[in-house]
Design a protein around this motif. Structure first.
Motif, PDB file in Angstrom:
ATOM      1  N   TYR A   1       5.113  -0.714   2.652  1.00  0.00           N
ATOM      2  CA  TYR A   1       6.494  -1.174   2.532  1.00  0.00           C
ATOM      3  C   TYR A   1       6.721  -2.448   3.336  1.00  0.00           C
ATOM      4  O   TYR A   1       6.209  -2.595   4.446  1.00  0.00           O
ATOM      5  N   SER A   2       7.506  -3.352   2.759  1.00  0.00           N
ATOM      6  CA  SER A   2       7.912  -4.547   3.488  1.00  0.00           C
ATOM      7  C   SER A   2       8.935  -4.159   4.554  1.00  0.00           C
ATOM      8  O   SER A   2       9.518  -3.064   4.526  1.00  0.00           O
TER       9      SER A   2
ATOM     10  N   ILE B   1      10.670   3.262 -10.060  1.00  0.00           N
ATOM     11  CA  ILE B   1       9.754   2.256  -9.541  1.00  0.00           C
ATOM     12  C   ILE B   1       9.600   1.143 -10.578  1.00  0.00           C
ATOM     13  O   ILE B   1       9.206   1.388 -11.715  1.00  0.00           O
ATOM     14  N   ALA B   2       9.955  -0.068 -10.167  1.00  0.00           N
ATOM     15  CA  ALA B   2       9.836  -1.241 -11.034  1.00  0.00           C
ATOM     16  C   ALA B   2       8.524  -1.940 -10.702  1.00  0.00           C
ATOM     17  O   ALA B   2       8.321  -2.388  -9.570  1.00  0.00           O
ATOM     18  N   LYS B   3       7.622  -2.013 -11.682  1.00  0.00           N
ATOM     19  CA  LYS B   3       6.311  -2.618 -11.448  1.00  0.00           C
ATOM     20  C   LYS B   3       5.769  -3.178 -12.757  1.00  0.00           C
ATOM     21  O   LYS B   3       6.388  -3.030 -13.811  1.00  0.00           O
ATOM     22  N   THR B   4       4.594  -3.782 -12.695  1.00  0.00           N
ATOM     23  CA  THR B   4       3.975  -4.285 -13.911  1.00  0.00           C
ATOM     24  C   THR B   4       3.690  -3.143 -14.881  1.00  0.00           C
ATOM     25  O   THR B   4       3.350  -2.030 -14.475  1.00  0.00           O
ATOM     26  N   GLN B   5       3.819  -3.445 -16.159  1.00  0.00           N
ATOM     27  CA  GLN B   5       3.514  -2.452 -17.189  1.00  0.00           C
ATOM     28  C   GLN B   5       2.038  -2.426 -17.555  1.00  0.00           C
ATOM     29  O   GLN B   5       1.568  -1.492 -18.221  1.00  0.00           O
TER      30      GLN B   5
ATOM     31  N   TYR C   1       2.719  -1.914  -3.319  1.00  0.00           N
ATOM     32  CA  TYR C   1       3.475  -2.577  -2.259  1.00  0.00           C
ATOM     33  C   TYR C   1       4.943  -2.621  -2.658  1.00  0.00           C
ATOM     34  O   TYR C   1       5.322  -3.294  -3.632  1.00  0.00           O
ATOM     35  N   VAL C   2       5.760  -1.890  -1.947  1.00  0.00           N
ATOM     36  CA  VAL C   2       7.203  -1.861  -2.205  1.00  0.00           C
ATOM     37  C   VAL C   2       7.850  -2.962  -1.387  1.00  0.00           C
ATOM     38  O   VAL C   2       7.922  -2.882  -0.159  1.00  0.00           O
ATOM     39  N   ARG C   3       8.310  -4.000  -2.071  1.00  0.00           N
ATOM     40  CA  ARG C   3       8.849  -5.162  -1.363  1.00  0.00           C
ATOM     41  C   ARG C   3      10.349  -5.068  -1.132  1.00  0.00           C
ATOM     42  O   ARG C   3      10.896  -5.732  -0.247  1.00  0.00           O
ATOM     43  N   ASP C   4      11.050  -4.227  -1.934  1.00  0.00           N
ATOM     44  CA  ASP C   4      12.502  -4.135  -1.776  1.00  0.00           C
ATOM     45  C   ASP C   4      12.984  -2.805  -2.341  1.00  0.00           C
ATOM     46  O   ASP C   4      12.305  -2.169  -3.166  1.00  0.00           O
ATOM     47  N   ILE C   5      14.152  -2.392  -1.898  1.00  0.00           N
ATOM     48  CA  ILE C   5      14.796  -1.158  -2.347  1.00  0.00           C
ATOM     49  C   ILE C   5      16.223  -1.489  -2.758  1.00  0.00           C
ATOM     50  O   ILE C   5      16.925  -2.230  -2.045  1.00  0.00           O
ATOM     51  N   GLU C   6      16.660  -0.961  -3.895  1.00  0.00           N
ATOM     52  CA  GLU C   6      18.039  -1.163  -4.340  1.00  0.00           C
ATOM     53  C   GLU C   6      18.688   0.192  -4.615  1.00  0.00           C
ATOM     54  O   GLU C   6      18.099   1.044  -5.292  1.00  0.00           O
ATOM     55  N   TYR C   7      19.882   0.360  -4.096  1.00  0.00           N
ATOM     56  CA  TYR C   7      20.659   1.576  -4.346  1.00  0.00           C
ATOM     57  C   TYR C   7      21.551   1.350  -5.553  1.00  0.00           C
ATOM     58  O   TYR C   7      22.364   0.428  -5.564  1.00  0.00           O
ATOM     59  N   ARG C   8      21.380   2.161  -6.569  1.00  0.00           N
ATOM     60  CA  ARG C   8      22.194   2.058  -7.783  1.00  0.00           C
ATOM     61  C   ARG C   8      23.119   3.284  -7.846  1.00  0.00           C
ATOM     62  O   ARG C   8      22.792   4.300  -8.472  1.00  0.00           O
ATOM     63  N   GLY C   9      24.238   3.174  -7.164  1.00  0.00           N
ATOM     64  CA  GLY C   9      25.140   4.314  -7.058  1.00  0.00           C
ATOM     65  C   GLY C   9      25.763   4.736  -8.370  1.00  0.00           C
ATOM     66  O   GLY C   9      26.027   5.918  -8.598  1.00  0.00           O
TER      67      GLY C   9
ATOM     68  N   LEU D   1      11.279  -1.874  -5.898  1.00  0.00           N
ATOM     69  CA  LEU D   1      10.648  -3.034  -6.524  1.00  0.00           C
ATOM     70  C   LEU D   1       9.248  -3.188  -5.956  1.00  0.00           C
ATOM     71  O   LEU D   1       9.073  -3.408  -4.743  1.00  0.00           O
ATOM     72  N   ALA D   2       8.237  -3.050  -6.831  1.00  0.00           N
ATOM     73  CA  ALA D   2       6.844  -3.040  -6.387  1.00  0.00           C
ATOM     74  C   ALA D   2       6.097  -4.264  -6.905  1.00  0.00           C
ATOM     75  O   ALA D   2       6.304  -4.698  -8.044  1.00  0.00           O
ATOM     76  N   GLY D   3       5.204  -4.787  -6.072  1.00  0.00           N
ATOM     77  CA  GLY D   3       4.397  -5.929  -6.491  1.00  0.00           C
ATOM     78  C   GLY D   3       5.261  -7.137  -6.764  1.00  0.00           C
ATOM     79  O   GLY D   3       6.252  -7.399  -6.086  1.00  0.00           O
ATOM     80  N   SER D   4       4.919  -7.873  -7.800  1.00  0.00           N
ATOM     81  CA  SER D   4       5.609  -9.133  -8.099  1.00  0.00           C
ATOM     82  C   SER D   4       6.542  -9.028  -9.298  1.00  0.00           C
ATOM     83  O   SER D   4       6.928 -10.041  -9.878  1.00  0.00           O
TER      84      SER D   4
END
Length: 554
Positions: free
Chosen positions: A460-461, A484-488, A507-515, A523-526
């Motif tokens: 994690y970042s 998890i958002a990553k390459t397909q 590598y999890v570079r960011d986290i977003e809360y979607r209430g 958000l993983a990788g690039s």
């Protein structure tokens, strides 16, 4: 061989009211959009059908044909005398004019009117874009007018339904207005593509207008100076947003080339969103037919995982059978074959790529405990040795595999697959999950990486660590699924790692809360929330002549 658009344009379509009658719907339950499209106005839904989820291996440059197989499977079921309804996602204009193309199937397994579906359809994505950007305008107006809610960080972003990399990073400058304590109002901003927006997710997960308004109101638009979330309901935005979405929330009814009813509604991407059509569409199909065939985007590690771990929990449903789609060509690419030689027999490369297929099969059967059928999209270049290699590998793991010809033969080419799926649906099963909802965020992410991707967990970042800690402090880490958002293109977050890699961490570079949506995004990788156009986008080949004939659309 005719192109997809030529096949679609030459088809003789049935009046949409005739299609509705096949589902027991009369004209009072429809809002007509011309002769061949309609919105379904349903009150209480009572799901009763068998549910079939169609997913696939990790996609490659050769394509797998998941939507084509879904359509051909439904047509095949209809030919076997079953009352069946499709539940598919709506296309986004980004891929239509980019590289991937449309999402209406292909060959003789298509939903029609194809051009309408792939372009503006009934305006759902435009309504989502408008509702999303209305909230953005209300956020900035609130800040300009004095910022009574003390918004100091804005998390909610604008969107548009097109690939445009120039909008990934922008600077937003506004007059200071009468905002207390600030001489200027400037911040770094970015656009998402509409399919990745939280409003898209909210629409797709809402059961009715009341639920839609509740979810819209729960969107966390930013944070105040104390670090507390500020919600859309505090801006009094949910009513106007829901009004913009009043028609978009209703599922769209169309048909296949063979007249099988198809509900096409909602279109979140699976690599950067939850990848499934709307809950209302799936519930409608399950209420109106004996078999509902739906799909989840991209590979089973993305769309199917999110369908099973998130949508099924939210909607209270589970599939009776999961179909995993692959092609010999795609598996050879996973095995390291040269794209230029895919039409040549290469059993060695095929066997090297088969672990990708088998990992997805293992996940469905071993983790989720669901019956699985492998659907191989047949190409005329598939050799007997290659076909046997696939069949043998599937037999060894106890999976049924069927080579299908739906692209060339439509429903007739899907009969064998339909029979196998119907048989699999008769097996009783209970859905298990990759993680527990009440586990902490890192444990849930770890569950997906280890159980589904076959990896060794996640790193994690500093930003991701900070946001996870903030969610825990607010008590928002428990009870929500993770997306998890990553390459397909890979089971990992590295697109270059094909087949079934081992020994990796994401590598999890960011986290977003979607209430509003009711989940947490990692958000993983690039991976990007705003895709870009390719070197030669499909837009260069799409045209229309003076008589209105469209070419190049697929």
């Amino acid at each position: 061989m005719l192109s997809d658009i030529e096949i679609a344009e030459s088809a003789k379509l049935q009046d949409i009211r005739v299609i509705a009658e096949k589902l027991g719907l009369d004209e009072d339950g429809l809002e007509l959009y011309g002769k061949y499209k309609a919105k379904i106005n349903m009150g209480e839904m009572k799901p009763k059908s068998k549910l079939v989820l169609v997913t696939a291996i990790n996609p490659t440059a050769s394509g797998e044909g998941k939507t084509t197989v879904s359509i051909g499977l439904a047509d095949g079921m209809a030919k076997l005398g079953k009352k069946v309804c499709l539940a598919l996602r709506e296309p986004s204009l980004g891929p239509v004019f980019g590289i991937k193309g449309g999402a209406a199937g292909g060959g003789y397994a298509q939903v029609v009117p194809m051009a309408d579906i792939n372009l503006h359809f009934t305006g759902d994505l435009h309504a989502i874009t408008a509702a999303n950007n209305l909230l953005c305008a209300m956020i900035d107006n609130h800040i300009f007018r004095g910022n009574a809610l003390d918004i100091r960080k804005v998390h909610f972003h604008r969107c548009m339904d097109m690939n445009d990399r120039a909008l990934r990073d922008i600077t937003l400058d506004c007059p200071a207005g009468n905002m207390k304590g600030c001489e200027s109002y400037s911040r770094k901003e970015s656009f998402s593509i509409t399919a990745a927006s939280e409003v898209m997710a909210v629409l797709c997960l809402s059961r009715d207008i009341a639920d839609l308004k509740r979810r819209l109101g729960n969107i966390a638009v930013g944070e105040n100076s104390k670090g507390d979330y500020v919600y859309a309901r505090e801006l009094k935005a949910e009513g106007a947003m829901a009004t913009l979405l009043k028609d978009a929330i209703n599922p769209n009814l169309v048909q296949t080339l063979e007249g099988t009813p198809a509900i096409v509604h909602g279109g979140p991407f699976a690599n950067i969103a939850h990848g499934c059509n709307s809950v209302r569409a799936t519930l409608a199909a399950m209420s109106l037919a004996d078999y509902a065939v739906t799909e989840a985007g991209f590979g089973a590690d993305l769309g199917a995982e999110k369908f099973l771990d998130a949508k099924c929990r939210i909607a209270g449903i589970e599939p009776d059978c999961v179909v995993v789609v692959a092609t010999v060509k795609a598996l050879k690419l996973h095995g390291g074959a040269d794209k230029a030689t895919l039409s040549e027999e290469n059993v060695e490369a095929l066997k090297a790529g088969l672990p990708n297929l088998l990992k997805h099969v293992e996940n469905v059967r071993g983790v989720y405990k669901k019956p699985v059928v492998v659907a191989m999209n047949r190409f005329f270049t598939d050799t007997p040795a290659e076909i046997e290699a696939v069949m043998s590998a599937c037999r060894e793991v106890g999976a049924t595999a069927v080579f299908t010809d739906v692209f060339l033969k439509g429903g007739e080419g899907g009969r064998e697959l339909a029979a196998a799926v119907i048989e699999a649906c008769a097996t009783k099963s209970k859905l298990h999950y990759a993680y527990g909802l009440n586990e902490d965020v890192k444990t849930k992410i770890d569950g997906v990486v280890r159980n589904i991707y076959g990896g060794d967990g996640a790193d994690y970042s500093a930003i991701a660590e900070e946001k996870i800690a903030a969610l825990e402090a607010k008590g928002l880490d428990k009870g929500l699924p993770v997306i998890i958002a990553k390459t397909q293109y890979s089971l990992s977050d590295n697109a270059a790692l094909l087949a079934a890699p081992k020994g990796f961490k994401i590598y999890v570079r960011d986290i977003e809360y979607r209430g509003g949506a009711g989940f947490i995004v990692a958000l993983a990788g690039s991976v990007m929330l705003m895709p870009g156009l390719g070197k030669v986008p499909s837009a260069e080949h799409i045209d229309i002549d003076g008589d209105g004939k469209i070419t190049g659309l697929s």
